[in-house]
Write a protein that holds these residues in place. Sequence first.
Motif, PDB file in Angstrom:
ATOM      1  N   MET A 126      54.701  36.606  50.311  1.00 41.79           N
ATOM      2  CA  MET A 126      55.000  37.963  50.768  1.00 41.79           C
ATOM      3  C   MET A 126      54.070  38.333  51.913  1.00 41.79           C
ATOM      4  N   ASP A 127      54.398  39.405  52.608  1.00 46.92           N
ATOM      5  CA  ASP A 127      53.513  39.941  53.639  1.00 46.92           C
ATOM      6  C   ASP A 127      52.582  40.933  52.953  1.00 46.92           C
ATOM      7  N   LYS A 128      51.581  40.390  52.285  1.00 45.78           N
ATOM      8  CA  LYS A 128      50.725  41.245  51.469  1.00 45.78           C
ATOM      9  C   LYS A 128      49.859  42.182  52.306  1.00 45.78           C
ATOM     10  N   MET A 129      49.550  41.830  53.555  1.00 43.08           N
ATOM     11  CA  MET A 129      48.788  42.751  54.391  1.00 43.08           C
ATOM     12  C   MET A 129      49.594  44.029  54.625  1.00 43.08           C
ATOM     13  N   ARG A 130      50.872  43.889  54.937  1.00 43.40           N
ATOM     14  CA  ARG A 130      51.724  45.062  55.134  1.00 43.40           C
ATOM     15  C   ARG A 130      51.861  45.845  53.833  1.00 43.40           C
ATOM     16  N   ASP A 131      52.118  45.137  52.737  1.00 40.79           N
ATOM     17  CA  ASP A 131      52.340  45.804  51.464  1.00 40.79           C
ATOM     18  C   ASP A 131      51.081  46.466  50.913  1.00 40.79           C
ATOM     19  N   SER A 132      49.913  46.074  51.393  1.00 40.41           N
ATOM     20  CA  SER A 132      48.650  46.652  50.909  1.00 40.41           C
ATOM     21  C   SER A 132      48.458  48.079  51.389  1.00 40.41           C
ATOM     22  N   GLY A 133      49.138  48.454  52.471  1.00 37.55           N
ATOM     23  CA  GLY A 133      48.951  49.786  53.043  1.00 37.55           C
ATOM     24  C   GLY A 133      47.748  49.873  53.969  1.00 37.55           C
ATOM     25  N   LEU A 134      47.022  48.779  54.115  1.00 35.26           N
ATOM     26  CA  LEU A 134      45.871  48.762  55.012  1.00 35.26           C
ATOM     27  C   LEU A 134      46.325  48.497  56.450  1.00 35.26           C
ATOM     28  N   THR A 135      45.438  48.767  57.395  1.00 37.98           N
ATOM     29  CA  THR A 135      45.748  48.615  58.807  1.00 37.98           C
ATOM     30  C   THR A 135      45.005  47.405  59.370  1.00 37.98           C
ATOM     31  N   PRO A 136      45.710  46.279  59.567  1.00 38.07           N
ATOM     32  CA  PRO A 136      45.042  45.102  60.125  1.00 38.07           C
ATOM     33  C   PRO A 136      44.612  45.342  61.574  1.00 38.07           C
ATOM     34  N   ILE A 137      43.403  44.901  61.891  1.00 40.15           N
ATOM     35  CA  ILE A 137      42.891  44.939  63.265  1.00 40.15           C
ATOM     36  C   ILE A 137      42.079  43.668  63.489  1.00 40.15           C
ATOM     37  N   PHE A 138      41.699  43.439  64.730  1.00 45.65           N
ATOM     38  CA  PHE A 138      40.868  42.283  65.060  1.00 45.65           C
ATOM     39  C   PHE A 138      39.592  42.772  65.728  1.00 45.65           C
ATOM     40  N   VAL A 139      38.470  42.249  65.263  1.00 43.89           N
ATOM     41  CA  VAL A 139      37.158  42.563  65.818  1.00 43.89           C
ATOM     42  C   VAL A 139      36.551  41.238  66.268  1.00 43.89           C
ATOM     43  N   ASP A 140      36.139  41.169  67.510  1.00 43.27           N
ATOM     44  CA  ASP A 140      35.625  39.919  68.070  1.00 43.27           C
ATOM     45  C   ASP A 140      36.633  38.781  67.863  1.00 43.27           C
ATOM     46  N   GLY A 141      37.916  39.124  67.911  1.00 42.21           N
ATOM     47  CA  GLY A 141      38.968  38.131  67.740  1.00 42.21           C
ATOM     48  C   GLY A 141      39.209  37.703  66.304  1.00 42.21           C
ATOM     49  N   GLN A 142      38.572  38.392  65.346  1.00 41.53           N
ATOM     50  CA  GLN A 142      38.676  38.000  63.939  1.00 41.53           C
ATOM     51  C   GLN A 142      39.367  39.103  63.133  1.00 41.53           C
ATOM     52  N   PRO A 143      40.164  38.703  62.121  1.00 42.06           N
ATOM     53  CA  PRO A 143      40.928  39.691  61.353  1.00 42.06           C
ATOM     54  C   PRO A 143      40.064  40.500  60.383  1.00 42.06           C
ATOM     55  N   THR A 144      40.371  41.786  60.330  1.00 45.88           N
ATOM     56  CA  THR A 144      39.752  42.695  59.371  1.00 45.88           C
ATOM     57  C   THR A 144      40.689  43.905  59.231  1.00 45.88           C
ATOM     58  N   PHE A 145      40.170  45.002  58.743  1.00 42.55           N
ATOM     59  CA  PHE A 145      41.011  46.179  58.498  1.00 42.55           C
ATOM     60  C   PHE A 145      40.325  47.439  58.999  1.00 42.55           C
ATOM     61  N   ALA A 146      41.113  48.367  59.523  1.00 38.26           N
ATOM     62  CA  ALA A 146      40.588  49.627  60.054  1.00 38.26           C
ATOM     63  C   ALA A 146      39.887  50.454  58.988  1.00 38.26           C
ATOM     64  N   GLU A 147      40.236  50.250  57.736  1.00 34.70           N
ATOM     65  CA  GLU A 147      39.652  51.024  56.634  1.00 34.70           C
ATOM     66  C   GLU A 147      38.293  50.487  56.188  1.00 34.70           C
ATOM     67  N   ALA A 148      37.726  49.575  56.952  1.00 40.17           N
ATOM     68  CA  ALA A 148      36.459  48.940  56.575  1.00 40.17           C
ATOM     69  C   ALA A 148      35.286  49.901  56.675  1.00 40.17           C
ATOM     70  N   GLU A 149      34.389  49.730  55.744  1.00 41.48           N
ATOM     71  CA  GLU A 149      33.088  50.394  55.764  1.00 41.48           C
ATOM     72  C   GLU A 149      32.065  49.474  56.431  1.00 41.48           C
ATOM     73  N   LEU A 150      32.209  48.165  56.191  1.00 40.10           N
ATOM     74  CA  LEU A 150      31.318  47.155  56.751  1.00 40.10           C
ATOM     75  C   LEU A 150      32.114  45.881  56.975  1.00 40.10           C
ATOM     76  N   VAL A 151      31.928  45.256  58.129  1.00 40.69           N
ATOM     77  CA  VAL A 151      32.568  43.981  58.457  1.00 40.69           C
ATOM     78  C   VAL A 151      31.488  43.002  58.885  1.00 40.69           C
ATOM     79  N   LEU A 152      31.480  41.839  58.263  1.00 42.14           N
ATOM     80  CA  LEU A 152      30.586  40.760  58.656  1.00 42.14           C
ATOM     81  C   LEU A 152      31.431  39.659  59.290  1.00 42.14           C
ATOM     82  N   VAL A 153      31.143  39.325  60.525  1.00 43.49           N
ATOM     83  CA  VAL A 153      31.817  38.226  61.209  1.00 43.49           C
ATOM     84  C   VAL A 153      30.924  37.004  61.028  1.00 43.49           C
ATOM     85  N   CYS A 154      31.479  35.979  60.403  1.00 44.99           N
ATOM     86  CA  CYS A 154      30.689  34.801  60.029  1.00 44.99           C
ATOM     87  C   CYS A 154      31.225  33.547  60.705  1.00 44.99           C
TER      88      CYS A 154
END
Length: 167
Positions: free
Chosen positions: A97-125
Amino acid sequence: MAFTKINIAEQSFNPFEMIGKQWMLISAGTANSWNTMTASWGGVGIIWGKPSATCYIRHSRYTMQFVDNNEYFTLTFLQDGHRDALNLLGTKSGRDMDKMRDSGLTPIFVDGQPTFAEAELVLVCRKRCKSKIAPEDILQQETIDKNYANRDFHAMYIGEIVAAYKG
């Protein structure tokens, strides 16, 4: 939502609370093809002289191929109020399934890496190590009995934290 780049070494947070109770998302891939999963096992610290994070992925998880096939992964800690999304992202497979869409979260890319707009903290590793956890390496049988009844062992990933962002 705008993210602010931060120095992770200057931050103070409780990893037991954030990883073990709040949970995190492990994401990897490209804008054309990526996946995410919920995790409650991991750690942060210094490894090989660099700020680092560890995460653990079972071999059966679809996300593993994305982490394996890419140089980077993200660990995302969501703001409060997204437990339903975390539950869905941890129990459903992106194969089915497209679970990212179904989650209701907003996918975005930071430094070219996937995360979500609803993030409190993002670690790019940046991946530095992958080690398969083998049954013979686990020293207590009760750990195997409790966590690996289906013999679906984890791989441990160590990633250098190359960037961190607050939402």
